[in-house]
Design a protein around this motif. Structure first.
Motif, PDB file in Angstrom:
ATOM      1  N   GLN A  42      -2.639   5.725   2.437  1.00  0.00           N
ATOM      2  CA  GLN A  42      -2.516   5.968   3.867  1.00  0.00           C
ATOM      3  C   GLN A  42      -1.079   6.313   4.238  1.00  0.00           C
ATOM      4  OE1 GLN A  42      -2.651   2.888   7.360  1.00  0.00           O
ATOM      5  NE2 GLN A  42      -4.757   3.344   6.744  1.00  0.00           N
ATOM      6  N   MET A  43      -0.127   5.611   3.614  1.00  0.00           N
ATOM      7  CA  MET A  43       1.284   5.893   3.890  1.00  0.00           C
ATOM      8  C   MET A  43       1.680   7.284   3.401  1.00  0.00           C
ATOM      9  SD  MET A  43       2.623   3.510   5.643  1.00  0.00           S
ATOM     10  CE  MET A  43       1.029   3.291   6.431  1.00  0.00           C
ATOM     11  N   MET A  44       1.119   7.694   2.275  1.00  0.00           N
ATOM     12  CA  MET A  44       1.430   9.023   1.750  1.00  0.00           C
ATOM     13  C   MET A  44       0.943  10.107   2.714  1.00  0.00           C
ATOM     14  SD  MET A  44       2.806  10.859  -0.565  1.00  0.00           S
ATOM     15  CE  MET A  44       3.082   9.713  -1.910  1.00  0.00           C
ATOM     16  N   LEU A  45      -0.242   9.928   3.271  1.00  0.00           N
ATOM     17  CA  LEU A  45      -0.764  10.897   4.241  1.00  0.00           C
ATOM     18  C   LEU A  45       0.110  10.942   5.490  1.00  0.00           C
ATOM     19  CD1 LEU A  45      -4.600  10.115   3.975  1.00  0.00           C
ATOM     20  CD2 LEU A  45      -3.402  12.144   3.108  1.00  0.00           C
ATOM     21  N   LEU A  46       0.550   9.770   5.931  1.00  0.00           N
ATOM     22  CA  LEU A  46       1.411   9.713   7.112  1.00  0.00           C
ATOM     23  C   LEU A  46       2.743  10.408   6.833  1.00  0.00           C
ATOM     24  CD1 LEU A  46       2.090   8.735   9.961  1.00  0.00           C
ATOM     25  CD2 LEU A  46       2.865   6.575   8.956  1.00  0.00           C
ATOM     26  N   ARG A  47       3.306  10.173   5.659  1.00  0.00           N
ATOM     27  CA  ARG A  47       4.585  10.802   5.307  1.00  0.00           C
ATOM     28  C   ARG A  47       4.478  12.323   5.348  1.00  0.00           C
ATOM     29  NH1 ARG A  47       6.330   8.650  -0.350  1.00  0.00           N
ATOM     30  NH2 ARG A  47       8.101  10.036   0.035  1.00  0.00           N
ATOM     31  N   ASP A  52       5.405  17.563   7.708  1.00  0.00           N
ATOM     32  CA  ASP A  52       4.898  18.857   8.188  1.00  0.00           C
ATOM     33  C   ASP A  52       5.263  19.082   9.653  1.00  0.00           C
ATOM     34  OD1 ASP A  52       3.824  19.336   5.721  1.00  0.00           O
ATOM     35  OD2 ASP A  52       1.782  18.748   6.257  1.00  0.00           O
ATOM     36  N   ALA A  53       5.322  17.993  10.431  1.00  0.00           N
ATOM     37  CA  ALA A  53       5.579  18.125  11.867  1.00  0.00           C
ATOM     38  C   ALA A  53       7.040  18.428  12.170  1.00  0.00           C
ATOM     39  CB  ALA A  53       5.156  16.849  12.596  1.00  0.00           C
ATOM     40  N   ILE A  54       7.949  17.714  11.515  1.00  0.00           N
ATOM     41  CA  ILE A  54       9.362  17.876  11.868  1.00  0.00           C
ATOM     42  C   ILE A  54      10.103  18.780  10.908  1.00  0.00           C
ATOM     43  CG2 ILE A  54       9.461  15.676  13.064  1.00  0.00           C
ATOM     44  CD1 ILE A  54      10.680  14.392  10.681  1.00  0.00           C
ATOM     45  N   GLY A  55       9.503  19.088   9.761  1.00  0.00           N
ATOM     46  CA  GLY A  55      10.025  20.111   8.858  1.00  0.00           C
ATOM     47  C   GLY A  55      11.482  19.952   8.520  1.00  0.00           C
ATOM     48  N   SER A  58      14.189  17.247   9.879  1.00  0.00           N
ATOM     49  CA  SER A  58      13.974  15.822   9.696  1.00  0.00           C
ATOM     50  C   SER A  58      15.254  15.038   9.481  1.00  0.00           C
ATOM     51  CB  SER A  58      13.020  15.586   8.525  1.00  0.00           C
ATOM     52  OG  SER A  58      13.577  16.111   7.333  1.00  0.00           O
ATOM     53  N   ASP A  59      16.277  15.653   8.902  1.00  0.00           N
ATOM     54  CA  ASP A  59      17.515  14.933   8.631  1.00  0.00           C
ATOM     55  C   ASP A  59      18.106  14.347   9.903  1.00  0.00           C
ATOM     56  OD1 ASP A  59      17.284  15.439   6.000  1.00  0.00           O
ATOM     57  OD2 ASP A  59      18.855  16.957   5.879  1.00  0.00           O
ATOM     58  N   ALA A  60      18.009  15.072  10.994  1.00  0.00           N
ATOM     59  CA  ALA A  60      18.561  14.586  12.260  1.00  0.00           C
ATOM     60  C   ALA A  60      17.871  13.297  12.696  1.00  0.00           C
ATOM     61  CB  ALA A  60      18.411  15.656  13.334  1.00  0.00           C
ATOM     62  N   LEU A  61      16.558  13.217  12.502  1.00  0.00           N
ATOM     63  CA  LEU A  61      15.833  11.993  12.859  1.00  0.00           C
ATOM     64  C   LEU A  61      16.130  10.855  11.891  1.00  0.00           C
ATOM     65  CD1 LEU A  61      12.216  12.932  14.001  1.00  0.00           C
ATOM     66  CD2 LEU A  61      13.980  11.814  15.314  1.00  0.00           C
ATOM     67  N   LEU A  62      16.205  11.177  10.600  1.00  0.00           N
ATOM     68  CA  LEU A  62      16.442  10.146   9.597  1.00  0.00           C
ATOM     69  C   LEU A  62      17.770   9.455   9.830  1.00  0.00           C
ATOM     70  CD1 LEU A  62      15.187  11.931   6.338  1.00  0.00           C
ATOM     71  CD2 LEU A  62      13.923  10.479   7.903  1.00  0.00           C
ATOM     72  N   ASN A  63      18.745  10.173  10.372  1.00  0.00           N
ATOM     73  CA  ASN A  63      20.066   9.590  10.594  1.00  0.00           C
ATOM     74  C   ASN A  63      20.048   8.530  11.678  1.00  0.00           C
ATOM     75  OD1 ASN A  63      21.289  11.165   8.636  1.00  0.00           O
ATOM     76  ND2 ASN A  63      21.781  12.815  10.063  1.00  0.00           N
ATOM     77  N   ILE A  64      19.157   8.644  12.650  1.00  0.00           N
ATOM     78  CA  ILE A  64      19.156   7.689  13.756  1.00  0.00           C
ATOM     79  C   ILE A  64      17.971   6.723  13.697  1.00  0.00           C
ATOM     80  CG2 ILE A  64      20.389   9.286  15.263  1.00  0.00           C
ATOM     81  CD1 ILE A  64      17.762   9.797  16.705  1.00  0.00           C
ATOM     82  N   TYR A 103      12.863  17.472  20.965  1.00  0.00           N
ATOM     83  CA  TYR A 103      11.670  18.128  20.431  1.00  0.00           C
ATOM     84  C   TYR A 103      11.243  17.508  19.100  1.00  0.00           C
ATOM     85  CZ  TYR A 103      12.143  21.349  24.220  1.00  0.00           C
ATOM     86  OH  TYR A 103      12.207  21.873  25.480  1.00  0.00           O
ATOM     87  N   LEU A 104      12.199  17.005  18.338  1.00  0.00           N
ATOM     88  CA  LEU A 104      11.836  16.300  17.103  1.00  0.00           C
ATOM     89  C   LEU A 104      11.092  15.009  17.423  1.00  0.00           C
ATOM     90  CD1 LEU A 104      15.027  16.764  14.895  1.00  0.00           C
ATOM     91  CD2 LEU A 104      12.785  17.797  14.541  1.00  0.00           C
ATOM     92  N   LEU A 105      11.529  14.305  18.462  1.00  0.00           N
ATOM     93  CA  LEU A 105      10.843  13.070  18.853  1.00  0.00           C
ATOM     94  C   LEU A 105       9.422  13.366  19.327  1.00  0.00           C
ATOM     95  CD1 LEU A 105      13.747  11.242  20.705  1.00  0.00           C
ATOM     96  CD2 LEU A 105      12.626  10.487  18.602  1.00  0.00           C
ATOM     97  N   VAL A 106       9.264  14.475  20.049  1.00  0.00           N
ATOM     98  CA  VAL A 106       7.919  14.872  20.491  1.00  0.00           C
ATOM     99  C   VAL A 106       7.044  15.170  19.279  1.00  0.00           C
ATOM    100  CG1 VAL A 106       6.598  16.626  21.734  1.00  0.00           C
ATOM    101  CG2 VAL A 106       8.720  15.753  22.709  1.00  0.00           C
ATOM    102  N   LYS A 107       7.589  15.912  18.312  1.00  0.00           N
ATOM    103  CA  LYS A 107       6.830  16.231  17.101  1.00  0.00           C
ATOM    104  C   LYS A 107       6.494  14.972  16.314  1.00  0.00           C
ATOM    105  CE  LYS A 107       6.667  20.784  17.254  1.00  0.00           C
ATOM    106  NZ  LYS A 107       5.380  21.511  17.306  1.00  0.00           N
ATOM    107  N   LEU A 108       7.436  14.023  16.269  1.00  0.00           N
ATOM    108  CA  LEU A 108       7.199  12.778  15.543  1.00  0.00           C
ATOM    109  C   LEU A 108       6.056  11.984  16.175  1.00  0.00           C
ATOM    110  CD1 LEU A 108       8.059  10.789  13.322  1.00  0.00           C
ATOM    111  CD2 LEU A 108       9.718   9.834  14.931  1.00  0.00           C
ATOM    112  N   ILE A 109       6.058  11.893  17.507  1.00  0.00           N
ATOM    113  CA  ILE A 109       4.974  11.193  18.203  1.00  0.00           C
ATOM    114  C   ILE A 109       3.645  11.891  17.933  1.00  0.00           C
ATOM    115  CG2 ILE A 109       4.041  10.635  20.471  1.00  0.00           C
ATOM    116  CD1 ILE A 109       6.298   8.813  19.663  1.00  0.00           C
ATOM    117  N   GLY A 110       3.674  13.231  17.926  1.00  0.00           N
ATOM    118  CA  GLY A 110       2.452  13.979  17.625  1.00  0.00           C
ATOM    119  C   GLY A 110       1.936  13.704  16.232  1.00  0.00           C
ATOM    120  N   ALA A 111       2.852  13.524  15.266  1.00  0.00           N
ATOM    121  CA  ALA A 111       2.446  13.234  13.887  1.00  0.00           C
ATOM    122  C   ALA A 111       1.866  11.827  13.763  1.00  0.00           C
ATOM    123  CB  ALA A 111       3.638  13.397  12.940  1.00  0.00           C
TER     124      ALA A 111
END
Length: 778
Positions: A42-47, A52-55, A58-64, A103-111
């Motif tokens: 399940q975690m692999m599918l979520l990852r 796929d959503a933030i493409g 993603s580095d910008a999100l991972l930093n915060i 927009y990354l946060l929006v994509k993350l919520i969508g994922a």
């Protein structure tokens, strides 16, 4: 049990509202990571959904969101989302992080929102939310691609008026067709208090009516107040468990005359005053550390070095002051509880208390810990900064504010950053440009970026005069100029902005004519052709990397002028393109060089040249160069030119449609919303005029794309899309006003008149083409 997911966060007054959402997501991913071993599939599918959503963004999100990084890199030696970069990147700007992050946060919520795992996001005390978080909420709620998602927000309506930003955000959400349900919560009723008392005392409800009536009257039905009042009655011996009768008993007469404050905070402060002095001292320190803290910062904040921290925390948990979050992190049970503890500090001593606390943490923090603890240090020392007398102390605190501000910018907390940086500037002496030049310049550079992202253009305009007057060299002014130019573009001051760009370029050694005559134009064409003479595709791809700082800056301001001239002064647009190409050939390539070659290719295929083969070659060079430099962030603007204006002369229109959709998605992930929506507009334009797509399906796409453009406030592109939407309706024979989706008072006629008045030639041209097309077919 049914797979639902819950993310919760809480805003606290005057305490970094712009990190609440990312902190809530970080806590959520931390819990998710701890449970990941229970269901690795399940975690692999979520990852992969998140990836796929933030493409590539993603580095910008991972930093915060560190726990998201742990989840995404779980079991991998390298981050699957990270990308190495080559070459000097002049098109990535730190100030764009805020736009991209939303927009990354929006994509993350969508994922995270999925049919099998619906998501609930709960944010408390929205009356203290910052503009960026409210904008993210608006974007999430109006995003047509997000499903299986519920947002719950709580706020105190007594603090939210018609002019409050939250009211405006809620109205925007409703105006865009999202259903908003308002539930007003008041004081709990007498019956509910009676049920609570009955359950707490294990007595029949009928035996608790008299007590619960008194409790409800004295507490006003406020739940937190009710619980604390019952606890205080037990501590004072007015409510006790009788061993003889084996049940709870109470002295109702004494409870009736028991005095109690109408204010929850005052009541709880009175309760805390009964604690030992050592316990009170520790609670006062905790109250100054914010809504959340960990044991590490607590040890550094408490004056005593030998106190039993575990005993203190256990006692505070038992008394209901704190709640355990995870590991060694704790939070106050309620902001009113924290305020009650803060009231223990005498008003006259608060500034000195904060200054002493911040200084103590600073002294005890090692150099490696300073970066992590800088917010705690600065937040407290700033509140006591008025007591600083030494200029050296003020300079040291100004440096700490600069460090906190830069950290906040990297975390996309731009509102907090602007506060830290403004405080840092206020601590400087009048002669700081002479005595501490570097520090002063760094503070002005950083605050110009923060003010640009937060949209405070008025304050930015007032602020730039100081550094522009005192900077020792032109190079030290460039970052200030860059942020100011971008603020002028964002606020629609195109003429002033274009003039400023031309002036700055002149100081960088690039003379751009303000008036273009036939002779000037012919000379510019001859110069660019001379630069390209004898160079084929391979030669251009082998050009060295641009390293000259002044030329890199020139490319940045030429890029600004490129957009401005297209909208405001089209005759100047080719001159700007030619100059970017010449600089790239003479001084090497940077990321913007790829876009310059693409624009040159667009000029080649246009009137009067019509060199389709040469233009197509330049488009190939631009694409190859973008890939070589790994400049994926310029894909939106690059594809708009290559696939919107060049390749259509050599390839079927249908082959270009998918590229525009791809570029639009990349634009959202990188924050380039202008060219993201430009590609959507080009997609619709090409679908209507060149591909013969079914208008019924296209109409639905246009409505979705228009909502995206409205969501990111791209006014010019909204008008472009409205014109194409009107064309679709006209071709279908519908007598509807497409512009009403954007603005109720606008029509095609008023749009044309407004564009003609403000010299927006592109809008006028699009409307004229649309009218000719309708006249031909209808």
């Amino acid at each position: 049990e049914k797979g639902g997911r819950f993310v919760e966060g809480k805003f606290v007054n005057f305490h970094q509202p712009d990190v609440v959402l990312t902190a809530a997501l970080d806590t959520f991913f931390g819990i998710l990571f701890d449970k990941s071993r229970d269901n690795p599939k399940q975690m692999m599918l979520l990852r992969w959904r998140i990836h796929d959503a933030i493409g590539s963004g993603s580095d910008a999100l991972l930093n915060i969101i560190p726990n998201l990084q742990k989840l995404m890199t779980m079991g991998d030696e390298h981050n699957p989302s990270s990308h190495s970069t080559r070459g000097y990147n002049t098109s990535k700007r730190r100030g764009d992080i805020g736009i991209r992050m939303k927009y990354l946060l929006v994509k993350l919520i969508g994922a995270l929102s999925h049919r099998s795992h619906p998501l609930v996001l709960f944010l408390d005390d929205l009356q203290w939310a910052d503009a960026m978080t409210l904008d993210v909420i608006r974007m999430i709620m109006t995003d047509p691609d997000i499903e299986h998602f519920l947002f719950i927000g709580c706020y105190r309506d007594s603090e939210v008026g018609l002019a409050h930003p939250l009211t405006s955000s809620l109205n925007d959400i409703q105006n865009q067709g999202t259903n908003v349900i308002t539930i007003k919560l008041g004081q709990i009723e007498k019956e509910c208090v009676n049920s609570l008392v009955s359950d707490a005392l294990c007595l029949p409800p009928s035996l608790c009516v008299r007590l619960s009536t008194v409790v409800h009257r004295k507490t006003g039905g406020i739940m937190l107040f009710v619980l604390k009042f019952l606890k205080s009655l037990n501590e004072e011996g007015l409510l006790w468990f009788s061993m003889s009768s084996r049940r709870w008993e109470f002295d109702l007469n004494r409870i009736k005359v028991r005095e109690i404050s109408d204010d929850v905070v005052v009541h709880m402060t009175n309760q805390m005053n009964r604690l030992s002095k050592r316990m009170q001292a520790k609670l006062k320190c905790c109250a100054c550390l914010g809504p959340c803290f960990d044991t590490e910062i607590l040890r550094k904040a408490i004056r005593e070095t030998d106190f039993n921290i575990n005993s203190f925390l256990e006692s505070s948990l038992e008394d209901g002051f704190f709640q355990h979050i995870v590991d060694d992190r704790y939070k106050w049970a309620h902001d009113q509880v924290q305020q009650a503890a803060y009231e223990l500090i005498p008003f006259a001593s608060r500034e000195s208390f904060h200054l002493l606390l911040g200084s103590r943490i600073l002294v005890r923090a090692s150099p490696t810990e300073l970066g992590k603890l800088v917010y705690f240090i600065v937040d407290n020392m700033n509140r006591g900064s008025r007591l600083l007398e030494s200029s050296d102390q003020k300079i040291e605190l100004a440096r700490l504010n600069l460090r906190a501000g830069e950290k906040a910018i990297l975390s996309s907390a731009f509102h907090s950053a602007s506060k830290y940086l403004q405080k840092g500037l206020s601590l400087l002496a009048i002669d700081s440009w002479e005595t501490h030049y570097t520090l002063t310049l760094q503070l002005y550079d950083a605050i110009s970026e923060a003010l640009f992202v937060t949209g405070d253009f008025v304050k930015l305009s007032d602020l730039i005069e100081e550094p522009l007057r005192h900077a020792r060299c032109f190079e030290d002014k460039l970052n200030i100029y860059n942020n100011y130019v971008r603020s002028l573009i964002a606020s629609g001051n195109y003429e002033e902005c274009l003039d400023m760009c031309i002036s700055i370029l002149l100081q960088l050694g690039e003379i751009i004519p303000t008036e273009v005559t036939e002779d000037i134009y012919a000379n510019e064409v001859a110069e660019v052709k001379k630069s390209l003479e004898g160079k084929n595709r391979e030669d251009l791809l082998c050009l060295p990397t641009m390293l000259d700082a002044s030329k890199l800056a020139a490319m940045q301001f030429l890029n600004h002028a490129l957009t401005l001239s297209f909208v405001f002064k089209p005759i100047l647009n080719p001159i700007v393109v030619f100059r970017m190409v010449e600089i790239s050939i003479q001084h090497g390539v940077c990321n913007l060089s790829a876009f310059a070659f693409a624009c040159y290719g667009g000029w080649l295929v246009s009137f009067p040249t019509y060199d389709f083969d040469g233009g197509y070659t330049m488009g190939l060079v631009a694409n190859d160069l973008m890939k070589m430099l790994n400049a994926t962030e310029i894909i939106p603007r690059l594809y708009s030119m290559v696939y919107g204006f060049i390749n259509i002369w050599k390839e079927p229109f249908q082959a270009c449609l998918g590229k525009h959709v791809e570029a639009a998605d990349v634009g959202e992930s990188t924050g380039d919303m202008e060219f993201s929506t430009t590609n959507l507009m080009l997609y619709v334009n090409m679908a209507i005029y060149g591909c013969g797509i079914d208008l019924r399906n296209l109409e639905k796409d246009i409505q979705v794309y228009m909502r995206r453009a409205i969501r990111c406030n791209q006014i010019m592109l909204i008008k472009n899309m409205s014109i194409l939407y009107q064309l679709t309706l006209d071709l279908k024979g519908f007598n509807h006003n497409a512009f009403s989706l954007y603005h109720l008072g606008m029509s095609e006629e008023t749009c044309f008149a407004d564009a003609h008045q403000h010299n927006h030639i592109a809008i006028c041209r699009l409307i004229c083409v649309k009218r000719k097309y309708v006249a031909f077919w209808m």
